[in-house]
Structures are given as structure tokens and as C-alpha cells.
Scaffold this active site. Structure first.
Site, PDB file in Angstrom:
ATOM      1  N   HIS A  62      70.795 -58.314-132.381  1.00  0.00           N
ATOM      2  CA  HIS A  62      70.070 -57.405-133.271  1.00  0.00           C
ATOM      3  C   HIS A  62      70.071 -56.004-132.668  1.00  0.00           C
ATOM      4  O   HIS A  62      70.062 -55.835-131.438  1.00  0.00           O
ATOM      5  CB  HIS A  62      68.633 -57.872-133.463  1.00  0.00           C
ATOM      6  CG  HIS A  62      68.511 -59.186-134.165  1.00  0.00           C
ATOM      7  ND1 HIS A  62      67.297 -59.653-134.628  1.00  0.00           N
ATOM      8  CD2 HIS A  62      69.427 -60.127-134.507  1.00  0.00           C
ATOM      9  CE1 HIS A  62      67.472 -60.830-135.219  1.00  0.00           C
ATOM     10  NE2 HIS A  62      68.763 -61.136-135.139  1.00  0.00           N
ATOM     11  N   GLU A  64      67.791 -53.773-132.355  1.00  0.00           N
ATOM     12  CA  GLU A  64      66.651 -53.473-131.479  1.00  0.00           C
ATOM     13  C   GLU A  64      66.778 -54.161-130.122  1.00  0.00           C
ATOM     14  O   GLU A  64      66.479 -53.559-129.089  1.00  0.00           O
ATOM     15  CB  GLU A  64      65.333 -53.909-132.149  1.00  0.00           C
ATOM     16  CG  GLU A  64      65.079 -53.268-133.498  1.00  0.00           C
ATOM     17  CD  GLU A  64      65.631 -54.073-134.674  1.00  0.00           C
ATOM     18  OE1 GLU A  64      65.171 -53.837-135.798  1.00  0.00           O
ATOM     19  OE2 GLU A  64      66.503 -54.950-134.469  1.00  0.00           O
ATOM     20  N   CYS A  95      62.972 -59.279-131.254  1.00  0.00           N
ATOM     21  CA  CYS A  95      63.131 -57.868-130.928  1.00  0.00           C
ATOM     22  C   CYS A  95      61.809 -57.247-130.486  1.00  0.00           C
ATOM     23  O   CYS A  95      61.786 -56.401-129.590  1.00  0.00           O
ATOM     24  CB  CYS A  95      63.721 -57.124-132.118  1.00  0.00           C
ATOM     25  SG  CYS A  95      65.429 -57.634-132.445  1.00  0.00           S
TER      26      CYS A  95
END
Length: 166
Positions: A62, A64, A95
Site C-alpha cells: 500500500h 502509505e 497502514c
């Protein structure tokens, strides 16, 4: 009683729009449409990241988490406590955990996790959880300020036609 959140600044909105651009770039290269950036205490962009789930074959890729991995290698937790992570959508539980462990002091996000879940539906590529980042942060021992959702409609556009449920 908690103090009311500080309203978004022009810089907050400008940097959040940059994460939406990053999400568009991520989608254009074949990854999930998410982008994030780290701004220093003065608002300058220190790092940018995009989703890499498809291009790197890592379901934990991801934007993040990728950003926090890089940030924690480059900066101390003390420095990061004065920084802000901007992200095109609310950080998921994984995240949010990476933000917490890296030491970032503030998160500004676009589309909420609930709105993302409603938008995507049960797409196997992103089985979105309805777990707001503020709940993840509230479970920790240090404060992480959260501002969002902001620019929700702008943040949602990059997802149009991407997920099987759309």
C-alpha cells in the site's frame, strides 16, 4: 473533552491533491489507485509513494506502508513526530499501524475507509475493512492527529471503473 480539530489549510488541500495525482499515476502504471506523501514540519514534500501491489506482487504494498517504510529508514521518530502524512484515502489498519510505529504525528486523508468500502464493495483485490484510522491510533500510547475525510469526491474519481464492483 477533546479539542475540535484544526481546520484544513490551503497547504493541506494542495498536498492532498498531490496524493490524488499520485493515485492516478499508480493506476496508470497498473497498480491500485492510491498515493501518499510525507511533508516535513514546514510543509515541504520529503517523500512520495504509490501503491505497488501489482507491480511488485506484494499485497502489503500500500502507498502509505511503502511511504512509512522509507520514512522510518531515513528519519528519526522524533523528527517524524512533527511531520504529516497525506494520503488519497484513509489509511487501512495495516497502514495506520505503520504510521504509528514510524512515529508520524499527523495524518490528513481523502476518501474515508467506510466510503471506500461502499465504493469498492467486496472486490477480492481490496477487501476494505471498516476500521477508521482514529480507532487504530486511539489504541496506541502516543497521539496521532487525524484530519479527514477531505476532498472525498475528488479522491473517489480515480477509483471509477477500476474495481470489479464499479
Amino acid at each position: 473533552m477533546t479539542a475540535p480539530p484544526i481546520p484544513a489549510t490551503d497547504t493541506d488541500l494542495q498536498l492532498l491533491r498531490r496524493t490524488i495525482e499520485l493515485a492516478q499515476q499508480s493506476r496508470a502504471r497498473g497498480d491500485h489507485p492510491f498515493g501518499a506523501l510525507l511533508a516535513g514540519p514546514d510543509g515541504s514534500i520529503l517523500l512520495e509513494a504509490m501503491n505497488t501491489c501489482t507491480t511488485e506482487g506484494d499485497r502489503t504494498g500500500h502507498a502509505e506502508r511503502n511511504l512509512m517504510t522509507e520514512a522510518s529508514k531515513l528519519y528519526t521518530a522524533e523528527f517524524l513526530s512533527g511531520c504529516t502524512m497525506y494520503t488519497s484515502a484513509e489509511p487501512c489498519a495495516m497502514c495506520s499501524g505503520s504510521v504509528y510505529w514510524a512515529g508520524v504525528g499527523r495524518v490528513v486523508h481523502g476518501l474515508s475507509e467506510q466510503a471506500l468500502k461502499d465504493l469498492i464493495g467486496p472486490d477480492p483485490e481490496n477487501l476494505t475493512m471498516d476500521l477508521p484510522c482514529v480507532q487504530v491510533f486511539a489504541s496506541g500510547q502516543r497521539r496521532v492527529e487525524v484530519l479527514g475525510p477531505l476532498l472525498s469526491e475528488e479522491s473517489a474519481i480515480v477509483h471509477n471503473g477500476f474495481w470489479s464492483g464499479l
